[in-house]
Design a protein around this motif. Structure first.
Motif, mmCIF file in Angstrom:
data_model
loop_
_atom_site.group_PDB
_atom_site.id
_atom_site.type_symbol
_atom_site.label_atom_id
_atom_site.label_comp_id
_atom_site.label_asym_id
_atom_site.label_seq_id
_atom_site.Cartn_x
_atom_site.Cartn_y
_atom_site.Cartn_z
ATOM 1 N N ASN A 137 0.822 -1.214 0.000
ATOM 2 C CA ASN A 137 0.000 0.000 0.000
ATOM 3 C C ASN A 137 0.851 1.258 0.000
ATOM 4 N N LEU A 138 1.913 1.235 0.797
ATOM 5 C CA LEU A 138 2.791 2.410 0.813
ATOM 6 C C LEU A 138 3.387 2.649 -0.563
ATOM 7 N N GLU A 139 3.761 1.573 -1.210
ATOM 8 C CA GLU A 139 4.341 1.709 -2.549
ATOM 9 C C GLU A 139 3.329 2.320 -3.516
ATOM 10 N N LEU A 140 2.115 1.798 -3.446
ATOM 11 C CA LEU A 140 1.060 2.329 -4.324
ATOM 12 C C LEU A 140 0.829 3.805 -4.044
ATOM 13 N N LEU A 141 0.735 4.139 -2.769
ATOM 14 C CA LEU A 141 0.466 5.531 -2.399
ATOM 15 C C LEU A 141 1.600 6.442 -2.842
ATOM 16 N N ASN A 142 2.814 5.980 -2.616
ATOM 17 C CA ASN A 142 3.962 6.784 -3.035
ATOM 18 C C ASN A 142 4.000 6.956 -4.539
ATOM 19 N N CYS A 143 3.560 5.902 -5.197
ATOM 20 C CA CYS A 143 3.520 5.943 -6.650
ATOM 21 C C CYS A 143 2.542 7.013 -7.119
ATOM 22 N N ILE A 144 1.389 7.062 -6.468
ATOM 23 C CA ILE A 144 0.386 8.062 -6.839
ATOM 24 C C ILE A 144 0.860 9.459 -6.428
ATOM 25 N N LEU A 145 1.445 9.513 -5.247
ATOM 26 C CA LEU A 145 1.822 10.795 -4.667
ATOM 27 C C LEU A 145 3.052 11.381 -5.352
ATOM 28 N N GLY A 146 3.917 10.493 -5.810
ATOM 29 C CA GLY A 146 5.081 10.966 -6.549
ATOM 30 C C GLY A 146 6.268 11.313 -5.680
ATOM 31 N N LYS A 147 6.069 11.545 -4.399
ATOM 32 C CA LYS A 147 7.246 11.789 -3.568
ATOM 33 C C LYS A 147 7.071 11.251 -2.159
ATOM 34 N N GLU A 148 8.193 10.773 -1.665
ATOM 35 C CA GLU A 148 8.147 10.104 -0.384
ATOM 36 C C GLU A 148 8.355 11.062 0.792
ATOM 37 N N GLU A 149 8.992 12.215 0.480
ATOM 38 C CA GLU A 149 9.411 13.101 1.580
ATOM 39 C C GLU A 149 8.238 13.556 2.443
ATOM 40 N N LEU A 150 7.091 13.724 1.783
ATOM 41 C CA LEU A 150 5.939 14.256 2.508
ATOM 42 C C LEU A 150 5.659 13.459 3.781
ATOM 43 N N PHE A 172 -7.039 4.721 3.420
ATOM 44 C CA PHE A 172 -7.022 3.558 2.523
ATOM 45 C C PHE A 172 -6.034 2.476 2.974
ATOM 46 N N LEU A 173 -5.248 2.788 3.985
ATOM 47 C CA LEU A 173 -4.105 1.948 4.357
ATOM 48 C C LEU A 173 -4.486 0.506 4.698
ATOM 49 N N HIS A 174 -5.594 0.321 5.386
ATOM 50 C CA HIS A 174 -5.965 -1.029 5.826
ATOM 51 C C HIS A 174 -6.896 -1.721 4.830
ATOM 52 N N ASN A 175 -6.856 -1.245 3.566
ATOM 53 C CA ASN A 175 -7.689 -1.835 2.515
ATOM 54 C C ASN A 175 -9.159 -1.942 2.878
ATOM 55 N N ARG A 195 -4.900 16.955 -7.449
ATOM 56 C CA ARG A 195 -4.122 15.818 -6.938
ATOM 57 C C ARG A 195 -4.977 14.898 -6.086
ATOM 58 N N ILE A 196 -5.812 15.526 -5.281
ATOM 59 C CA ILE A 196 -6.668 14.714 -4.403
ATOM 60 C C ILE A 196 -7.665 13.902 -5.220
ATOM 61 N N ARG A 197 -8.226 14.542 -6.220
ATOM 62 C CA ARG A 197 -9.161 13.810 -7.099
ATOM 63 C C ARG A 197 -8.461 12.643 -7.763
ATOM 64 N N GLU A 198 -7.254 12.900 -8.254
ATOM 65 C CA GLU A 198 -6.489 11.856 -8.936
ATOM 66 C C GLU A 198 -6.254 10.686 -7.988
ATOM 67 N N MET A 199 -5.878 11.021 -6.759
ATOM 68 C CA MET A 199 -5.591 9.961 -5.800
ATOM 69 C C MET A 199 -6.837 9.125 -5.512
ATOM 70 N N ILE A 200 -7.964 9.795 -5.314
ATOM 71 C CA ILE A 200 -9.201 9.066 -5.025
ATOM 72 C C ILE A 200 -9.565 8.166 -6.212
ATOM 73 N N LYS A 201 -9.395 8.715 -7.390
ATOM 74 C CA LYS A 201 -9.739 7.982 -8.607
ATOM 75 C C LYS A 201 -8.893 6.710 -8.731
ATOM 76 N N LEU A 203 -7.141 5.140 -6.382
ATOM 77 C CA LEU A 203 -7.379 4.183 -5.293
ATOM 78 C C LEU A 203 -8.685 3.425 -5.513
ATOM 79 N N ASN A 204 -9.688 4.129 -5.965
ATOM 80 C CA ASN A 204 -10.971 3.468 -6.252
ATOM 81 C C ASN A 204 -10.799 2.415 -7.339
ATOM 82 N N LYS A 205 -10.018 2.745 -8.336
ATOM 83 C CA LYS A 205 -9.841 1.860 -9.471
ATOM 84 C C LYS A 205 -8.995 0.644 -9.109
ATOM 85 N N GLU A 206 -7.877 0.919 -8.416
ATOM 86 C CA GLU A 206 -6.933 -0.155 -8.068
ATOM 87 C C GLU A 206 -7.558 -1.156 -7.105
#
Ligand SMILES: Nc1ncnc2c1ncn2[C@@H]1O[C@H](COP(=O)(O)OP(=O)(O)O)[C@@H](O)[C@H]1O
Ligand SMILES: [Mg+2]
Length: 355
Positions: A137-150, A172-175, A195-201, A203-206
């Motif tokens: 999940n972290l990998e997926l989120l980072n992938c969507i987010l684009g950066k880990e530093e946050l 979304f972390l606990h599926n 960005r938030i819309r993209e993330m929701i979209k 996550l919903n799809k994946e």
């Protein structure tokens, strides 16, 4: 497909104290407390299918957050029933929490003083997320987010938008099979909203997560939802696809006309005359006298047309019987403005005032 959420005729009443003003009033309140009952939700029913993104819409105070709180088990309905994943949320809060994620835009479930990643680790323990699942999940989120530093920043240091991004990730972390997002984009700039819309979209799809989203922003709805449930004063006004929304509430257009040369503003008298002339002309042709909304905007005359009742061409023809048209433009009215019309009862002003 079986619905994942079934809401049947739920109501929620709040008893609130009627406070009186001034010292005397306060003292009186101490001894004679008066209460009034607020009907926050007044008989809402809906069924939501797995994987749907539903926009739960309505003006301020409509009862959206109260409904979300009942669906998430924070509040118990005064009457009616809810099942979420087959569970009655307010009776099995812990079990329900395993299946759902919640974000209230105004609040955070993350610890202010900790880097977000530490809050995530706490959630991992709380929800007993396996190492593998957590890592994926972290990998997926980072992938969507684009950066880990946050995630290394403390929540305190984050902008509102960054904080909400992290909150949504956390939800979304606990599926969970369902995520409730209450005003996730409120107060954000356009870029962060996107960005938030993209993330929701994604996550919903994946994950085929069901998403219930409340928002004031029709941009969110247009970007994300196939379906809208609109409530006002605790009642459902509309429950259908976004596509049908405009058809359902009529196909509105705003016709702007330039009927007078060399004037800076259309006067009230001129407006009234136009309205009268127009209605008379329509009556002659259709044997009905509908009430037409006519407003002025500086030197232009704006006419709100419900195309289900009368076509724009007919209106133009009727106007031409009595006036010379120097210029005209026709604007379709956006979903946002149609919804504003619903909220506003029948004040068309707002609809006309927005292009
Ligand atoms: N805890 C509460 N106590 C009393 N009244 C409340 C409470 N929560 C909400 N309300 C009232 O219920 C109505 C619906 O509120 P809410 O669900 O927050 O609306 P929305 O989220 O659509 O803006 C409002 O009139 C609000 O003032
Ligand atoms: Mg709310």
């Amino acid at each position: 497909m079986e619905p994942i959420i079934v809401v049947k005729d739920i109501r929620k009443e709040f008893k609130v104290a009627n406070r009186h003003e001034g010292l005397c009033g306060s003292i009186r309140d101490l001894f004679f407390r008066e209460y009034k009952v607020v009907q926050a939700v007044n008989g809402v029913s809906m069924e939501i299918l797995p994987g749907e993104i539903v926009g739960y819409l309505g003006p301020n105070g409509a009862g959206k957050s109260t409904t979300i709180k009942m669906m998430t088990g924070i509040l118990e309905p005064t009457s009616g029933s809810i099942t979420v994943n087959g569970i009655v949320p307010y009776k099995n809060r812990v079990k329900n929490a395993q299946n759902i994620g919640v974000v209230f835009g105004q609040r955070t479930q993350l610890r202010w003083a900790l880097p977000a990643i530490e809050s995530f680790k706490l959630l991992k323990d709380m929800y007993r997320i396996s190492d593998k699942e957590y890592k994926e999940n972290l990998e997926l989120l980072n992938c969507i987010l684009g950066k880990e530093e946050l995630l290394q920043c403390t929540v305190r240091q984050m902008s509102l938008g960054q904080r909400i991004l992290c909150d949504i990730m956390a939800s979304f972390l606990h599926n969970p099979s369902i995520v409730f997002l209450d005003e996730p984009t409120i107060g954000l700039d356009v870029a962060m909203k996107a960005r938030i819309r993209e993330m929701i979209k994604v996550l919903n799809k994946e994950k085929n997560t069901t998403v219930i989203l409340t928002t004031h922003d029709m941009g969110d709805v247009d970007a994300l939802c196939q379906r809208a449930v609109i409530i006002d004063k605790g009642n459902v006004l509309y429950d259908d696809s976004i596509e049908n929304l405009r058809r359902y509430f009529g196909a509105y257009r705003a016709l702007r006309l330039n009927l007078f040369k060399d004037i800076s503003k259309v006067t009230q008298e001129q407006l009234e005359k136009i309205k009268n002339d127009l209605e008379e002309e329509i009556a002659k042709k259709t044997f009905q006298r509908p009430s037409i909304t006519v407003e002025s905007k500086e030197k232009e005359v704006c006419i709100l047309i419900d195309e289900d009742k009368i076509s724009t061409m007919e209106i133009i023809n009727c106007i031409q019987e009595k006036y010379r048209i120097y210029d005209l433009s026709i604007n379709d009215i956006s979903t946002e403005n149609v919804i504003k019309k619903i909220y506003a009862g029948e004040t068309n002003e707002e609809i006309l005032s927005i292009d």
